[in-house]
Design a protein around this motif. Structure first.
Motif, PDB file in Angstrom:
ATOM      1  N   GLU A  99       0.841  -1.188   0.000  1.00 42.61           N
ATOM      2  CA  GLU A  99       0.000   0.000   0.000  1.00 42.61           C
ATOM      3  C   GLU A  99       0.882   1.246   0.000  1.00 42.61           C
ATOM      4  O   GLU A  99       2.071   1.187   0.328  1.00 42.61           O
ATOM      5  CB  GLU A  99      -0.928   0.004   1.221  1.00 42.61           C
ATOM      6  CG  GLU A  99      -1.858  -1.200   1.312  1.00 42.61           C
ATOM      7  CD  GLU A  99      -2.801  -1.307   0.123  1.00 42.61           C
ATOM      8  OE1 GLU A  99      -3.167  -0.250  -0.442  1.00 42.61           O
ATOM      9  OE2 GLU A  99      -3.178  -2.437  -0.240  1.00 42.61           O
ATOM     10  N   PHE A 100       0.279   2.372  -0.355  1.00 44.07           N
ATOM     11  CA  PHE A 100       1.044   3.614  -0.449  1.00 44.07           C
ATOM     12  C   PHE A 100       1.712   3.966   0.885  1.00 44.07           C
ATOM     13  O   PHE A 100       2.852   4.446   0.922  1.00 44.07           O
ATOM     14  CB  PHE A 100       0.125   4.753  -0.893  1.00 44.07           C
ATOM     15  CG  PHE A 100       0.843   6.053  -1.105  1.00 44.07           C
ATOM     16  CD1 PHE A 100       1.530   6.323  -2.285  1.00 44.07           C
ATOM     17  CD2 PHE A 100       0.845   7.029  -0.110  1.00 44.07           C
ATOM     18  CE1 PHE A 100       2.200   7.519  -2.476  1.00 44.07           C
ATOM     19  CE2 PHE A 100       1.509   8.229  -0.300  1.00 44.07           C
ATOM     20  CZ  PHE A 100       2.193   8.472  -1.479  1.00 44.07           C
ATOM     21  N   LYS A 101       1.039   3.722   1.985  1.00 41.52           N
ATOM     22  CA  LYS A 101       1.580   4.054   3.301  1.00 41.52           C
ATOM     23  C   LYS A 101       2.829   3.249   3.646  1.00 41.52           C
ATOM     24  O   LYS A 101       3.592   3.619   4.553  1.00 41.52           O
ATOM     25  CB  LYS A 101       0.508   3.833   4.380  1.00 41.52           C
ATOM     26  CG  LYS A 101       0.037   2.393   4.502  1.00 41.52           C
ATOM     27  CD  LYS A 101      -1.025   2.247   5.569  1.00 41.52           C
ATOM     28  CE  LYS A 101      -1.561   0.827   5.642  1.00 41.52           C
ATOM     29  NZ  LYS A 101      -0.511  -0.176   5.932  1.00 41.52           N
ATOM     30  N   ASP A 102       3.066   2.147   2.921  1.00 39.79           N
ATOM     31  CA  ASP A 102       4.225   1.293   3.193  1.00 39.79           C
ATOM     32  C   ASP A 102       5.504   1.794   2.516  1.00 39.79           C
ATOM     33  O   ASP A 102       6.608   1.350   2.844  1.00 39.79           O
ATOM     34  CB  ASP A 102       3.960  -0.134   2.696  1.00 39.79           C
ATOM     35  CG  ASP A 102       2.733  -0.754   3.348  1.00 39.79           C
ATOM     36  OD1 ASP A 102       2.524  -0.500   4.557  1.00 39.79           O
ATOM     37  OD2 ASP A 102       1.997  -1.481   2.656  1.00 39.79           O
ATOM     38  N   LYS A 104       8.764   3.572   1.461  1.00 40.46           N
ATOM     39  CA  LYS A 104       9.855   4.316   2.084  1.00 40.46           C
ATOM     40  C   LYS A 104      10.811   4.904   1.057  1.00 40.46           C
ATOM     41  O   LYS A 104      11.560   5.840   1.353  1.00 40.46           O
ATOM     42  CB  LYS A 104      10.645   3.397   3.033  1.00 40.46           C
ATOM     43  CG  LYS A 104       9.807   2.726   4.110  1.00 40.46           C
ATOM     44  CD  LYS A 104       9.191   3.752   5.044  1.00 40.46           C
ATOM     45  CE  LYS A 104       8.410   3.043   6.165  1.00 40.46           C
ATOM     46  NZ  LYS A 104       7.699   4.027   7.041  1.00 40.46           N
ATOM     47  N   THR A 148       8.975  -2.197   0.440  1.00 47.48           N
ATOM     48  CA  THR A 148       8.803  -0.790   0.811  1.00 47.48           C
ATOM     49  C   THR A 148       9.284   0.152  -0.298  1.00 47.48           C
ATOM     50  O   THR A 148       9.364   1.358  -0.098  1.00 47.48           O
ATOM     51  CB  THR A 148       9.581  -0.473   2.098  1.00 47.48           C
ATOM     52  OG1 THR A 148      10.970  -0.787   1.900  1.00 47.48           O
ATOM     53  CG2 THR A 148       9.038  -1.281   3.268  1.00 47.48           C
TER      54      THR A 148
END
Length: 278
Positions: A99-102, A104, A148
């Protein structure tokens, strides 16, 4: 025009990269590609006759001209035998379970990163890393165990490496395109050229460039590009790359003769059939 029915084309990048797509758009699907890690390697392979032809990006609507590639064409004494415009759509891609939140880190080719500066400026706590072509960058993402890392690339790359779209249409402009030169070692005969690229060096004297532009105008050539190129260790001269369109080859040849009287040096990089953006 082709020396065989299955030419070997040197490209920067790998399968599904924009150079691969441009090569197939120009030559058709029945080609073999020699995948190179850099623009310099592409030119070297053509010059050494390890490839029949080469495809090299020369400018992008957003990121601008690639000055190094003009210098490489001249340095390896290659000929421009054609051009192709390729629409560019860029997406943020990642593995299916990410997901986008993952995310880095984002990787991609410098030109792709340069075309998505507005999108990248809005991100926080994400590292942006220049890597090789978009396709090789996507392969790195697909093989990443942690998951990530994301890549900026196009739909063909997403399909090639089974990646999903996290964010669609992230180019700074929505009608983006890249122009590619088709390169050859030899003077490939084009029966009806209507466009040419030339480099010229002129003295740093007031009015010289104006005189050159007037010659082009008087011979009814359409100047579609003028790009200054640095001249190392010579403050007395300026170098320019010109693209001109013409209806008659004779008019172009007449122009070249006239221009030589105003230049310190002049080189025709190629005469070819111009393409339209589509």
């Amino acid at each position: 025009m082709l020396r065989n029915h299955n030419p070997l084309i040197a490209i920067q990048g790998s399968i599904a990269s924009f150079h691969d797509l441009a090569a197939k758009k120009y030559f058709g699907d029945h080609i073999s590609t020699l995948q190179c890690e850099s623009f310099k390697e592409v030119c070297d392979k053509i010059a050494a006759a390890h490839a029949d032809y080469g495809v090299i990006a020369i400018e992008n609507k957003v990121a601008g001209s690639i000055l190094l590639n003009y210098q490489l064409i001249d340095m390896f004494d290659l000929r421009i035998m054609g051009e192709i415009f390729l629409p560019i759509k860029l997406q943020l891609l990642a593995k299916k379970d990410v997901e986008f939140k993952d995310i880095k880190e984002i990787v991609s080719h410098p030109m792709a990163l340069g075309q998505t500066q507005l999108f990248l400026a809005g991100l926080k706590n994400i590292i942006v890393t220049e890597y090789r072509d978009t396709s090789t960058s996507a392969q790195l993402v697909a093989e990443n165990i942690v998951g990530t890392i994301a890549v900026i690339a196009g739909p063909a790359v997403a399909k090639q490496y089974n990646l999903k779209v996290l964010v669609d249409n992230i180019c700074d402009v929505k009608t983006n395109f890249t122009r590619f030169y088709i390169l050859s070692k030899n003077e490939d005969f084009i029966s009806d050229p209507d466009k040419a690229s030339i480099t010229l060096k002129i003295s740093n004297i007031a009015g010289t460039l104006s005189d050159i532009l007037l010659i082009i105008k008087n011979n009814k050539l359409n100047l579609t590009k003028i790009q200054s190129i640095p001249v190392c260790n010579d403050d007395s001269a300026y170098s320019f790359l010109l693209d001109v369109e013409f209806q008659y080859k004779s008019a172009f040849e007449k122009t070249i003769v006239a221009l030589k009287a105003y230049t310190k040096s002049l080189k025709v990089l190629g005469m070819y059939k111009g393409q339209k953006i589509n």
